[in-house]
Design a protein around this motif. Structure first.
Motif, PDB file in Angstrom:
ATOM      1  N   UNK A   1      17.828   2.067 -19.536  1.00  9.75           N
ATOM      2  CA  UNK A   1      17.181   2.232 -18.240  1.00  9.75           C
ATOM      3  C   UNK A   1      16.148   3.354 -18.279  1.00  9.75           C
ATOM      4  N   UNK A   2      15.045   3.168 -17.567  1.00  9.78           N
ATOM      5  CA  UNK A   2      13.966   4.150 -17.541  1.00  9.78           C
ATOM      6  C   UNK A   2      14.287   5.275 -16.562  1.00  9.78           C
ATOM      7  N   UNK A   3      15.272   6.086 -16.916  1.00 12.74           N
ATOM      8  CA  UNK A   3      15.660   7.233 -16.098  1.00 12.74           C
ATOM      9  C   UNK A   3      16.285   8.271 -17.030  1.00 12.74           C
ATOM     10  N   UNK A   4      16.130   9.549 -16.677  1.00 12.57           N
ATOM     11  CA  UNK A   4      16.629  10.605 -17.553  1.00 12.57           C
ATOM     12  C   UNK A   4      18.101  10.901 -17.417  1.00 12.57           C
TER      13      UNK A   4
ATOM     14  N   UNK B   1      27.636   6.288 -20.073  1.00 15.95           N
ATOM     15  CA  UNK B   1      26.197   6.403 -20.253  1.00 15.95           C
ATOM     16  C   UNK B   1      25.929   7.461 -21.315  1.00 15.95           C
ATOM     17  N   UNK B   2      24.790   7.342 -21.992  1.00 17.05           N
ATOM     18  CA  UNK B   2      24.364   8.359 -22.947  1.00 17.05           C
ATOM     19  C   UNK B   2      22.844   8.440 -22.931  1.00 17.05           C
ATOM     20  N   UNK B   3      22.329   9.638 -23.173  1.00 18.46           N
ATOM     21  CA  UNK B   3      20.884   9.836 -23.173  1.00 18.46           C
ATOM     22  C   UNK B   3      20.303   9.368 -24.498  1.00 18.46           C
ATOM     23  N   UNK B   4      19.145   8.694 -24.422  1.00 24.13           N
ATOM     24  CA  UNK B   4      18.546   8.121 -25.620  1.00 24.13           C
ATOM     25  C   UNK B   4      17.030   8.090 -25.462  1.00 24.13           C
ATOM     26  N   UNK B   5      16.359   9.003 -26.189  1.00 28.81           N
ATOM     27  CA  UNK B   5      14.891   9.056 -26.216  1.00 28.81           C
ATOM     28  C   UNK B   5      14.283   9.041 -24.803  1.00 28.81           C
ATOM     29  N   UNK B   6      14.788   9.882 -23.931  1.00 28.86           N
ATOM     30  CA  UNK B   6      14.240  10.003 -22.584  1.00 28.86           C
ATOM     31  C   UNK B   6      14.762   8.981 -21.599  1.00 28.86           C
TER      32      UNK B   6
ATOM     33  N   UNK C   1      19.935  -1.929 -10.278  1.00 22.64           N
ATOM     34  CA  UNK C   1      19.273  -0.672 -10.629  1.00 22.64           C
ATOM     35  C   UNK C   1      17.785  -0.701 -10.236  1.00 22.64           C
ATOM     36  N   UNK C   2      17.127  -1.845 -10.466  1.00 20.84           N
ATOM     37  CA  UNK C   2      15.696  -1.937 -10.147  1.00 20.84           C
ATOM     38  C   UNK C   2      15.479  -1.975  -8.638  1.00 20.84           C
ATOM     39  N   UNK C   3      16.278  -2.777  -7.925  1.00 18.31           N
ATOM     40  CA  UNK C   3      16.089  -2.942  -6.486  1.00 18.31           C
ATOM     41  C   UNK C   3      16.444  -1.677  -5.710  1.00 18.31           C
ATOM     42  N   UNK C   4      17.545  -1.018  -6.091  1.00 18.28           N
ATOM     43  CA  UNK C   4      18.032   0.132  -5.315  1.00 18.28           C
ATOM     44  C   UNK C   4      17.427   1.465  -5.741  1.00 18.28           C
ATOM     45  N   UNK C   5      17.032   1.557  -7.033  1.00 18.36           N
ATOM     46  CA  UNK C   5      16.583   2.861  -7.526  1.00 18.36           C
ATOM     47  C   UNK C   5      15.224   2.827  -8.224  1.00 18.36           C
ATOM     48  N   UNK C   6      14.686   1.625  -8.468  1.00 18.48           N
ATOM     49  CA  UNK C   6      13.386   1.518  -9.108  1.00 18.48           C
ATOM     50  C   UNK C   6      13.398   1.751 -10.602  1.00 18.48           C
ATOM     51  N   UNK C   7      14.577   1.641 -11.240  1.00 23.60           N
ATOM     52  CA  UNK C   7      14.688   1.873 -12.680  1.00 23.60           C
ATOM     53  C   UNK C   7      14.633   0.537 -13.426  1.00 23.60           C
ATOM     54  N   UNK C   8      13.684   0.408 -14.353  1.00 18.82           N
ATOM     55  CA  UNK C   8      13.542  -0.825 -15.132  1.00 18.82           C
ATOM     56  C   UNK C   8      14.505  -0.840 -16.308  1.00 18.82           C
TER      57      UNK C   8
END
Length: 404
Positions: free
Chosen positions: A136-139, A220-225, A114-121
């Motif tokens: 993951x740091x993505x919406x 997946x589920x959304x959680x606080x942004x 996820x970090x290497x291909x999309x930049x999401x930490x």
């Protein structure tokens, strides 16, 4: 204390000596000179296992292991404990250790892709008893991306890449790694998958990526942004595949078809079911209106109010509400209906032109019914233990006659 679990996570038995004890309320914790038990931390639960003391030939179950200022504490079942200096054989639960290694290292690979291909930490990790999660740091994440990541992760696993652990001083690391470390951490253990990932970690990891086994992203589920992603690896994935295959087989058997044909039949049945549900609702409405009309002769009068008090032994709450609504569709009507064989469902309703609130009527009836419930001025429902029908008729008539 040396954490042998970091040096050799495959060492599952080890002999050492008791160093001390910690008492915490009714719990007993043991400190050893060395240990192979992994203490909870970094999102990974602790190891479990057993302790065998040679001197007394006694065995202790290790329920939990944690890092404290005093050292790594092994919490055991019961209060019986070995003596200071006693020689003890430590045995780690092998299945639990392997499972945790598979899930934790699978997380490293997932996060790296996820970090290497999309930049999401990855800003959170939890290894649960059934599934694991990363935050993951993505919406949002599309299904196409999830499929691509899953394929890439499993490709890395199947390449069976050697996994290395390396130790560095803080000052020897690059800024990208340093910013992820606590400010007081000076020595760092890196878990390295050459060409894929290097991450500071204290957990237990396999020697090669192939030991992780198949990885499956579940949801997946959304959680606080952010996005929380659930996944499984290794034996958990195999068990999930087996269960999914069994479920699919049972569904196909019930539908009488397989593959795409089963989906087509299921969609047709769904359309038919919705049609039948609509027809059922219409028929029930007719049934309730018919019953309300037929029961008119059973009603009692109180002034200008017509009161229907009736018990239906086979009625559920839906039927009681339906009949009460149909009865009270005409002005000046009250219904007190009961259903079942005990405890009984109860519905109390009024139509237009009735001034008395059903809440006030219910307040008088619940003690006699040995029941309770709630609702509004128009309709109350609940449960009752007794049905003194004749007494209810007198009480309801009296309550309706009483000026509000």
């Amino acid at each position: 204390m040396t954490g042998i679990y970091q040096v050799d996570p495959y060492l599952l038995q080890y002999r050492t000596n008791v160093k001390g004890f910690i008492e915490d309320q009714d719990k007993t914790g043991i400190l050893f000179e060395e240990t192979i038990f992994y203490p909870e931390g970094g999102g990974q639960p602790s190891d479990r296992g057993t302790l065998v003391c040679d001197a007394r030939r006694t065995s202790h179950e290790v329920l939990h292991v944690e890092q404290r200022p005093e050292g790594i504490v092994h919490w055991i079942a019961g209060s019986l404990k070995p003596t200071i200096g006693a020689s003890v054989l430590l045995t780690v639960d092998a299945e639990r250790r392997q499972d945790h290694m598979q899930q934790h290292h699978g997380q490293h690979i997932l996060s790296a892709v996820f970090e290497r291909n999309y930049g999401w930490d990855t800003v959170g990790f939890h290894l649960g008893p059934e599934t694991s999660t990363i935050d993951l740091t993505v919406g949002d994440i599309s299904q196409d991306v999830l499929q691509e990541v899953e394929l890439e992760v499993n490709r890395i696993i199947m390449e069976n890449i050697p996994v290395k652990t390396e130790y560095y001083k803080r000052e020897d690391l690059g800024q990208e790694l340093i910013k992820k470390l606590p400010s007081d951490q000076n020595e760092v253990r890196l878990v390295v998958i050459p060409g894929i990932d290097e991450n500071a970690c204290c957990g237990t990891h396999p020697q090669r990526t192939g030991e992780v086994g198949p990885c499956k992203i579940l949801k997946i589920e959304k959680l606080r942004g952010n996005i929380r992603l659930s996944f499984i690896c290794g034996e958990r994935t195999i068990a999930w595949m087996r269960q999914t295959a069994d479920t699919l087989h049972q569904l196909e058997k019930a539908i009488g078809a397989s593959g795409n044909e089963a989906l087509i039949r299921l969609e047709k049945r769904e359309v038919e079911l919705k049609k039948l549900q609509k027809e059922r609702k219409e028929l029930l409405s007719l049934k309730y209106r018919y019953l309300a009309k037929e029961l008119a002769t059973e009603a009692i009068s109180s002034g200008e109010t017509s009161i229907l008090i009736q018990h239906f032994s086979e009625a559920d709450m839906e039927m009681l509400r339906g009949v009460a609504t149909s009865w009270c569709a005409q002005s000046g009507r009250v219904a007190v209906l009961m259903g079942g064989t005990g405890p009984f469902d109860v519905v109390m309703a009024r139509g237009s032109g009735v001034a008395t609130s059903m809440n006030s009527v219910a307040a008088e009836l619940w003690p006699v019914l040995e029941g309770k419930g709630g609702g509004s001025a128009e309709l109350v429902q609940g449960k009752a233990q007794k049905l003194p029908v004749e007494q209810l008729k007198e009480m309801v008539a009296s309550a309706i006659n009483r000026k509000p």
